[in-house]
Design an enzyme around this catalytic site. Structure first.
Site, PDB file in Angstrom:
ATOM      1  CB  ILE A 108      40.591  28.476  55.240  1.00  0.00           C
ATOM      2  CG1 ILE A 108      39.680  28.129  54.045  1.00  0.00           C
ATOM      3  CG2 ILE A 108      40.273  29.844  55.822  1.00  0.00           C
ATOM      4  CD1 ILE A 108      39.838  28.992  52.812  1.00  0.00           C
TER       5      ILE A 108
ATOM      6  N   GLY B 240      40.683  26.208  42.853  1.00  0.00           N
ATOM      7  CA  GLY B 240      41.877  26.845  43.406  1.00  0.00           C
ATOM      8  C   GLY B 240      42.267  28.013  42.529  1.00  0.00           C
TER       9      GLY B 240
ATOM     10  CD  GLU C 118      47.681  36.326  49.848  1.00  0.00           C
ATOM     11  OE1 GLU C 118      47.830  37.314  49.120  1.00  0.00           O
ATOM     12  OE2 GLU C 118      47.517  36.400  51.067  1.00  0.00           O
ATOM     13  N   GLY C 119      47.629  32.789  44.828  1.00  0.00           N
ATOM     14  CA  GLY C 119      47.837  32.764  43.380  1.00  0.00           C
ATOM     15  C   GLY C 119      49.191  32.185  43.056  1.00  0.00           C
TER      16      GLY C 119
ATOM     17  CE  LYS D 267      89.683  28.687  58.737  1.00  0.00           C
ATOM     18  NZ  LYS D 267      90.237  28.849  60.059  1.00  0.00           N
TER      19      LYS D 267
ATOM     20  N   PRO E   8      37.739  22.931  47.582  1.00  0.00           N
ATOM     21  CG  PRO E   8      36.895  21.210  48.941  1.00  0.00           C
ATOM     22  CD  PRO E   8      36.684  22.654  48.598  1.00  0.00           C
ATOM     23  N   GLY E   9      37.454  22.098  44.915  1.00  0.00           N
ATOM     24  CA  GLY E   9      37.437  21.978  43.450  1.00  0.00           C
ATOM     25  C   GLY E   9      37.763  23.269  42.719  1.00  0.00           C
TER      26      GLY E   9
HETATM   27  N1  CAA Z   1      40.580  43.316  40.316  1.00  0.00           N
HETATM   28  C1  CAA Z   1      39.265  43.565  40.122  1.00  0.00           C
HETATM   29  N2  CAA Z   1      38.547  42.976  39.134  1.00  0.00           N
HETATM   30  C2  CAA Z   1      39.201  42.110  38.340  1.00  0.00           C
HETATM   31  C3  CAA Z   1      40.561  41.799  38.494  1.00  0.00           C
HETATM   32  C4  CAA Z   1      41.259  42.451  39.543  1.00  0.00           C
HETATM   33  N3  CAA Z   1      42.548  42.212  39.754  1.00  0.00           N
HETATM   34  N4  CAA Z   1      40.928  40.895  37.573  1.00  0.00           N
HETATM   35  C5  CAA Z   1      39.822  40.625  36.818  1.00  0.00           C
HETATM   36  N5  CAA Z   1      38.793  41.377  37.307  1.00  0.00           N
HETATM   37  C6  CAA Z   1      37.409  41.390  36.773  1.00  0.00           C
HETATM   38  C7  CAA Z   1      37.395  41.362  35.264  1.00  0.00           C
HETATM   39  O1  CAA Z   1      37.491  42.661  34.735  1.00  0.00           O
HETATM   40  C8  CAA Z   1      36.035  40.737  34.989  1.00  0.00           C
HETATM   41  O2  CAA Z   1      35.051  41.728  35.115  1.00  0.00           O
HETATM   42  P1  CAA Z   1      33.771  41.788  34.113  1.00  0.00           P
HETATM   43  O3  CAA Z   1      33.039  40.503  34.355  1.00  0.00           O
HETATM   44  O4  CAA Z   1      33.014  42.987  34.540  1.00  0.00           O
HETATM   45  O5  CAA Z   1      34.317  41.873  32.718  1.00  0.00           O
HETATM   46  C9  CAA Z   1      35.864  39.748  36.144  1.00  0.00           C
HETATM   47  O6  CAA Z   1      36.742  40.190  37.194  1.00  0.00           O
HETATM   48  C10 CAA Z   1      36.242  38.329  35.761  1.00  0.00           C
HETATM   49  O7  CAA Z   1      37.573  38.405  35.274  1.00  0.00           O
HETATM   50  P2  CAA Z   1      38.252  37.243  34.431  1.00  0.00           P
HETATM   51  O8  CAA Z   1      37.303  36.757  33.379  1.00  0.00           O
HETATM   52  O9  CAA Z   1      39.595  37.709  34.019  1.00  0.00           O
HETATM   53  O10 CAA Z   1      38.381  36.106  35.550  1.00  0.00           O
HETATM   54  P3  CAA Z   1      38.995  34.635  35.438  1.00  0.00           P
HETATM   55  O11 CAA Z   1      37.979  33.671  35.914  1.00  0.00           O
HETATM   56  O12 CAA Z   1      39.590  34.415  34.075  1.00  0.00           O
HETATM   57  O13 CAA Z   1      40.144  34.621  36.584  1.00  0.00           O
HETATM   58  C11 CAA Z   1      42.280  34.979  37.592  1.00  0.00           C
HETATM   59  C12 CAA Z   1      41.117  35.518  36.714  1.00  0.00           C
HETATM   60  C13 CAA Z   1      43.267  36.113  37.611  1.00  0.00           C
HETATM   61  C14 CAA Z   1      42.922  33.731  37.044  1.00  0.00           C
HETATM   62  C15 CAA Z   1      41.745  34.698  39.045  1.00  0.00           C
HETATM   63  O14 CAA Z   1      40.871  33.602  39.058  1.00  0.00           O
HETATM   64  C16 CAA Z   1      42.850  34.452  40.047  1.00  0.00           C
HETATM   65  O15 CAA Z   1      43.519  35.388  40.503  1.00  0.00           O
HETATM   66  N6  CAA Z   1      43.056  33.176  40.464  1.00  0.00           N
HETATM   67  C17 CAA Z   1      43.941  32.840  41.574  1.00  0.00           C
HETATM   68  C18 CAA Z   1      43.146  32.795  42.852  1.00  0.00           C
HETATM   69  C19 CAA Z   1      44.007  32.952  44.071  1.00  0.00           C
HETATM   70  O16 CAA Z   1      44.902  33.768  44.143  1.00  0.00           O
HETATM   71  N7  CAA Z   1      43.672  32.174  45.110  1.00  0.00           N
HETATM   72  C20 CAA Z   1      44.343  32.254  46.353  1.00  0.00           C
HETATM   73  C21 CAA Z   1      43.351  32.399  47.486  1.00  0.00           C
HETATM   74  S1  CAA Z   1      43.928  33.071  48.999  1.00  0.00           S
HETATM   75  C22 CAA Z   1      44.927  31.914  49.685  1.00  0.00           C
HETATM   76  O17 CAA Z   1      45.874  31.521  49.091  1.00  0.00           O
HETATM   77  C23 CAA Z   1      44.573  31.382  51.029  1.00  0.00           C
HETATM   78  C24 CAA Z   1      45.244  31.950  52.194  1.00  0.00           C
HETATM   79  O18 CAA Z   1      44.634  31.929  53.260  1.00  0.00           O
HETATM   80  C25 CAA Z   1      46.627  32.504  52.155  1.00  0.00           C
END
Ligand code: CAA
Length: 382
Positions: A157, A131, A365-366, A269, A128-129
């Site tokens: 979910i 996303g 999914e983002g 048409k 909830p908090g």
């Molecule tokens: N793959 C693997 N590792 C990764 C990565 C990737 N794609 N991207 C970053 N990392 C690693 C980084 O290298 C970092 O590693 P270290 O700590 O070793 O340096 C670590 O992960 C943390 O990375 P960031 O500091 O960049 O992370 P962040 O907090 O700034 O977030 C973000 C990055 C890309 C914004 C991420 O939070 C994100 O993708 N958010 C969106 C979430 C999302 O897609 N949610 C949808 C859920 S699923 C859904 O929708 C439900 C469903 O049922 C369909």
């Protein structure tokens, strides 16, 4: 040399899923949209066809299909009904973390049953908090003897009400930020798991979306996927691998919207001629076609990099595919409604449903904004 040619097997796969979508999905898409019931029978048929859980490697009895194959499958499912496509493809989202982070024994224990029965699994990251800022999740996994005790809530979910297994991301210590996150395989029948209400969504109404609350749920430590602290990377690597397929679903939905528009424009048409004879309509259709081709190519490119094990390029390309295809499908569907005029705004015609359905691809999914964050980080090397 770059090839844009699908293999014979991929052409056959595309053809098979297209026929399945035309026969089993499209005819009932409106009914499930209206009722928001769960399309269990359609999902069972998809399982029987072998298009679910297809990422499980052959070593474990699965088909071991590539991301590219999954992209092909999802374009066709998305052309039939995006909501049903989501329900069908979300098992991959939930099982990838186990395939990426699990031991052979864990893959056999947790993924194996999905090959024997049409079971469902859910990917539980969002709360909830938290996303878009997935790394700030709060669900706590406290170590106690040979268990983790889970407390917290998940939100939005997919398939939660029908799942046998939850892949849950939780933290052992929120102070550790992303380095405290773990991934757990959580059987859905453990005591203390409470499901929220079925969300009454704008679109993709055939997919089941709920919250889940974990109240002192005792999860055996053997269900820890990967090591403590690896959960966040497992989640993001998973999303990199599923975003091309989710994007392909949007490409399929856009394609369906365009095909409906072409048919309607030839029949309708005005001023004594089919509206397809007007350049205004022709240009709209032409732009749809170009955008759909571009979306598909971005999906293929992302799948290619991931299948080659080029994760860095795959991450970048997945974000391009998701951002572009989601936004593109929204534009195409909105223009399809425009071509249908007043009729398009009613439930008598299929394009308003597609418009409602594709909106979600800009969110789940983002979001499109998060994809831009990922793209910009690559560009700026931050
Ligand atoms: N793959 C693997 N590792 C990764 C990565 C990737 N794609 N991207 C970053 N990392 C690693 C980084 O290298 C970092 O590693 P270290 O700590 O070793 O340096 C670590 O992960 C943390 O990375 P960031 O500091 O960049 O992370 P962040 O907090 O700034 O977030 C973000 C990055 C890309 C914004 C991420 O939070 C994100 O993708 N958010 C969106 C979430 C999302 O897609 N949610 C949808 C859920 S699923 C859904 O929708 C439900 C469903 O049922 C369909």
């Amino acid at each position: 040399m770059i090839s844009f040619q699908l293999s014979e097997e991929q052409i056959a796969l595309k053809d098979m899923v297209r026929k399945f979508a035309e026969k089993e999905i499209s005819p009932v898409a409106g009914k499930f949209d209206e009722s928001s019931e769960f399309p269990r029978e359609v999902i069972t048929k998809a399982w029987e066809l072998g298009i679910m859980n297809c990422a499980i490697p052959s070593k474990f009895g699965g088909l071991g299909l590539s991301v590219m194959d999954d992209v092909i499958i999802n374009e066709e499912l998305g052309a039939g009904c995006l909501g049903m496509g989501t329900s069908i493809c979300v098992n991959n989202l939930a099982l990838y973390p186990i395939l990426f982070g699990g031991t052979d024994a864990q893959i056999e224990e947790f993924c194996g049953p999905f090959l024997k029965e049409p079971k469902l699994a859910s990917f539980c990251l969002t709360e909830p908090g938290s996303g878009s800022d997935a790394g700030s999740l709060s669900t706590l996994a406290k170590e106690e003897g040979d268990h983790f005790v889970l407390n917290g809530s998940k939100m939005w979910i997919t398939n939660a009400g029908h799942a046998d297994l939850f892949t849950v991301f939780a933290t052992v210590d929120k102070g550790l930020k992303t380095k405290g996150i773990i991934c757990l395989a959580v059987p859905a029948n453990l005591p203390g798991i409470h499901l929220g209400k079925h969300e009454n969504k704008l679109g993709q109404r055939a997919s089941d979306t709920r919250g889940i609350t974990f109240e002192s749920v005792k999860v055996p430590k053997k269900n820890l996927i990967g090591k403590i602290g690896e959960g966040f990377k497992i989640a993001l690597k998973t999303l990199d691998h599923t975003r091309p397929s989710i994007s392909a679903g949007a490409v399929g939905a856009a394609r369906a919207a365009m095909e409906h528009s072409i048919k309607y424009a030839k029949e309708r048409k005005q001023f004594n001629q089919p509206i397809a004879s007007f350049q205004a309509i022709q240009f709209m259709l032409a732009d749809m076609a170009t955008s759909i081709e571009a979306g598909r190519l971005l999906c293929y490119q992302a799948a290619y990099h991931l299948d080659q094990g080029q994760y860095e390029k795959g991450n970048f390309a997945s974000a391009h595919a998701k951002r572009f295809s989601a936004d593109m499908a929204m534009d195409v569907a909105t223009n399809a409604v425009q071509i249908f005029g007043g009729y398009g705004y009613t439930k008598e015609y299929p394009v308003e449903k597609i418009m409602r359905d594709v909106k979600l691809v800009q969110i789940y999914e983002g979001t499109s904004q998060i994809q831009r964050v990922v793209i910009a980080r690559h560009l700026l090397n931050t």
